[in-house]
Every structure is written in structure tokens, then in C-alpha cells.
Design an enzyme around this catalytic site. Structure first.
Site, PDB file in Angstrom:
ATOM      1  N   SER A   1       0.822  -1.210   0.000  1.00  0.00           N
ATOM      2  CA  SER A   1       0.000   0.000   0.000  1.00  0.00           C
ATOM      3  C   SER A   1       0.855   1.259   0.000  1.00  0.00           C
ATOM      4  O   SER A   1       0.428   2.308  -0.461  1.00  0.00           O
ATOM      5  CB  SER A   1      -0.870   0.021   1.251  1.00  0.00           C
ATOM      6  OG  SER A   1      -0.046   0.003   2.400  1.00  0.00           O
TER       7      SER A   1
ATOM      8  N   CYS B   1       2.634  -7.215   1.527  1.00  0.00           N
ATOM      9  CA  CYS B   1       1.612  -6.600   2.360  1.00  0.00           C
ATOM     10  C   CYS B   1       0.739  -7.707   2.945  1.00  0.00           C
ATOM     11  O   CYS B   1       0.167  -8.509   2.182  1.00  0.00           O
ATOM     12  CB  CYS B   1       0.779  -5.663   1.492  1.00  0.00           C
ATOM     13  SG  CYS B   1      -0.644  -4.968   2.335  1.00  0.00           S
TER      14      CYS B   1
ATOM     15  N   CYS C   1       2.554  -6.684  10.006  1.00  0.00           N
ATOM     16  CA  CYS C   1       2.328  -5.669   8.965  1.00  0.00           C
ATOM     17  C   CYS C   1       3.721  -5.248   8.523  1.00  0.00           C
ATOM     18  O   CYS C   1       4.606  -5.029   9.366  1.00  0.00           O
ATOM     19  CB  CYS C   1       1.570  -4.482   9.550  1.00  0.00           C
ATOM     20  SG  CYS C   1       1.535  -3.029   8.469  1.00  0.00           S
ATOM     21  N   THR C   2       3.909  -5.134   7.216  1.00  0.00           N
ATOM     22  CA  THR C   2       5.273  -4.911   6.715  1.00  0.00           C
ATOM     23  C   THR C   2       5.800  -3.510   7.028  1.00  0.00           C
ATOM     24  O   THR C   2       6.991  -3.251   6.886  1.00  0.00           O
ATOM     25  CB  THR C   2       5.344  -5.183   5.198  1.00  0.00           C
ATOM     26  OG1 THR C   2       4.345  -4.390   4.530  1.00  0.00           O
ATOM     27  CG2 THR C   2       5.101  -6.654   4.907  1.00  0.00           C
TER      28      THR C   2
HETATM   29  N1  DGL Z   1       1.938  -2.865   5.001  1.00  0.00           N
HETATM   30  C1  DGL Z   1       0.645  -3.416   4.970  1.00  0.00           C
HETATM   31  C2  DGL Z   1       0.529  -4.752   5.649  1.00  0.00           C
HETATM   32  O1  DGL Z   1       1.491  -5.484   5.713  1.00  0.00           O
HETATM   33  C3  DGL Z   1      -0.571  -2.546   5.008  1.00  0.00           C
HETATM   34  C4  DGL Z   1      -0.596  -1.302   5.806  1.00  0.00           C
HETATM   35  C5  DGL Z   1      -1.809  -0.477   5.431  1.00  0.00           C
HETATM   36  O2  DGL Z   1      -1.827   0.023   4.307  1.00  0.00           O
HETATM   37  O3  DGL Z   1      -2.747  -0.372   6.244  1.00  0.00           O
HETATM   38  O4  DGL Z   1      -0.527  -5.130   6.094  1.00  0.00           O
END
Ligand code: DGL
Length: 267
Positions: free
Chosen positions: A12, A74, A185-186
């Protein structure tokens, strides 16, 4: 598809750069095309349909760029769309990311594991199935942390604001007995120092960049698509502002980088 073709990686926003970092370490000869879907960040608070629509558009984009593999860097998008992406592009190697529940279940002594992720990931049937399959005996505590995503997007990785944002969520899960914390979450590995300071020095913080890079290497090897020769290139693209992404990525990866805005068709 050729071994010279790029690997498409997206998130994202800038969180997927934590996965890209691990891929660059493991596969330095590969050319990487990273897309930050910044016009649509955050995914974590959007509907599953919305996130799945963006996933389909980005997969089509990578295919149009002749990518030899796609990494969904993600957790939220993996939970919402990975099965559908594999149906849409059966010939493409597609690798997703999932919270590190299995290693956490092995590491915990207290039998309680804490998971930080987005609302979308934690509410998904895929996450429920993962917990059921990999940690049926463990007590899993969840905490959605959308505010951490926005901190990382703003480049606030340490200092009083970061410390204040992580303090309460970390304390809540630690006080409830969690002795292992999963960064599901990444974006969150970029807050590692602040989270570690709040959790205490001995508490494992599990992320998934390295295992994803290993899975990617394995899939490329099996398909005869590993690139040899000179170090690979890195191209950064975004559905949002190119200048902002260049600045964010330079900060997060510790090197001067420029970015480009994607063609309107894909935004
Ligand atoms: N980096 C994403 C993940 O691993 C999403 C973060 C987001 O856009 O809310 O879930």
C-alpha cells in the site's frame, strides 16, 4: 518470461520496503520493480473488495511489465487477494506474506503470543485459519495498529512520537502475558527499535522479510529464472507522488533514491 525480467514487489505504501530489503540481501542480482500504492494507503482500514481490486490492477501492471514474479509485500493484501491473484495469473510466481505465527508458537514459553497487524489482516478468514492451523494450543492476542502505519508513512521511526505511539499497545499485550511479538504488517519492522525498547530487550519481534526472500529464491530456482551476472537494478514507482516516495524510500533504505509516478491507467 526471462531470468532478466524484473521481480514486481508492492505494498500500500512504503512498508513493503522492509521485505524488499530482505530480497535485495538474498538475491542481489535480481532487478526489482517496487510499487507503492500510495494513492490508496492505508489498506488496513479499507474493505476486502477494495484491497482485492487494487491487487488485481497491480498484478496486471506487473504482467504488462513482463515481471517474472510478484511479491505481495503486504499482509493485508495477501489476506484479501492472494488466492484470487493466483487464479488470475496462473503462470506467474506469486509470493505473499503472512504474520509469523508458526515460529512464534515455537518460541513462546508463556503460551501467549501478541500480534500487531492491520484491522483488515486481523479480521480476515485467512488469518483465523493460519492461527487455527499453526498455533491451536497457543493463546493469540491481537492488536490492530493503524497509527503505526501512518507513522512509518510520515518517516517517524524513532524519537518521542514513535515511543509514545508504541508504548500502550506493547504494554497491553506484554501485561496480558505475551512473551513473543509478531510484527504482522510490513510497515512495522521500521519501528523495531521503538517496539523493542517498549517490549524489553529479550522479547523476540518476528517479521517475515527473510522467509519471503527464501521462498522467492526457491520459486525462481525451480522455474530456472534466477538471474546471474552483475548486481540487479532497483526501480521505485508509485500511484501517488514520486517526490514523496523518493524521500521516504531514501530514509528507509538509507541511500539516495529517486521514484516515478505510474501511468494513470494503473492508478
Ligand atoms: N503494510 C501493509 C501490511 O502489511 C498494510 C498497511 C496499510 O496500508 O494499512 O498489512
Amino acid at each position: 518470461m526471462l531470468s532478466e525480467s524484473p521481480i514486481g514487489i508492492y505494498d500500500s505504501g512504503v512498508g513493503g520496503l522492509s521485505v524488499l530489503r530482505a530480497i535485495r540481501d538474498a538475491l542481489p542480482r535480481e532487478s526489482l520493480l517496487y510499487v507503492a500504492d500510495s494513492a490508496h494507503v492505508p489498506y488496513g482500514e479499507k474493505t476486502r473488495e477494495y484491497v482485492a481490486r487494487r491487487a488485481a490492477a497491480l498484478a496486471d501492471y506487473f504482467v504488462s511489465r513482463q515481471a517474472k514474479a510478484m511479491v505481495v509485500a503486504c499482509n493485508t493484501a495477501t489476506a484479501a487477494a492472494i488466492a484470487q491473484l493466483r487464479q488470475r495469473h496462473p503462470g506467474l510466481a506469486i509470493i505473499g506474506v503472512e504474520p509469523a505465527i508458526k515460529p512464534a508458537a515455537h518460541l513462546t514459553h508463556s503460551g501467549v503470543v501478541g500480534v500487531f497487524a492491520t484491522t483488515g489482516t486481523l479480521a480476515s478468514p485467512k488469518f483465523a485459519a493460519l492461527v487455527q492451523r499453526e498455533a491451536p494450543e497457543v493463546r493469540i492476542l491481537f492488536r490492530p495498529c493503524p497509527e503505526w502505519v501512518s507513522l512509518v508513512e510520515r518517516g517517524v521511526l524513532r524519537g518521542p512520537e514513535a515511543d509514545a505511539a508504541v508504548r500502550a499497545p506493547v504494554a497491553e499485550l506484554r501485561e496480558a502475558g505475551a512473551d513473543v511479538l509478531v510484527l504482522g504488517c510490513t510497515h512495522f519492522p521500521f519501528l523495531r527499535d521503538a517496539i523493542q525498547a517498549a517490549a524489553g530487550p529479550g522479547v523476540p519481534l518476528l517479521e517475515t522479510g527473510a522467509p519471503v526472500a527464501r521462498r522467492l529464491r526457491h520459486q525462481l530456482q525451480e522455474r530456472g529464472l534466477l538471474r546471474a551476472g552483475a548486481p540487479g537494478s532497483l526501480r521505485l514507482e508509485t500511484s501517488g507522488g514520486a517526490e514523496a516516495l523518493g524521500m521516504q524510500a531514501s530514509l528507509l533504505l538509507g541511500q539516495a533514491l529517486a521514484a516515478h509516478t505510474m501511468d494513470e491507467r494503473w492508478r
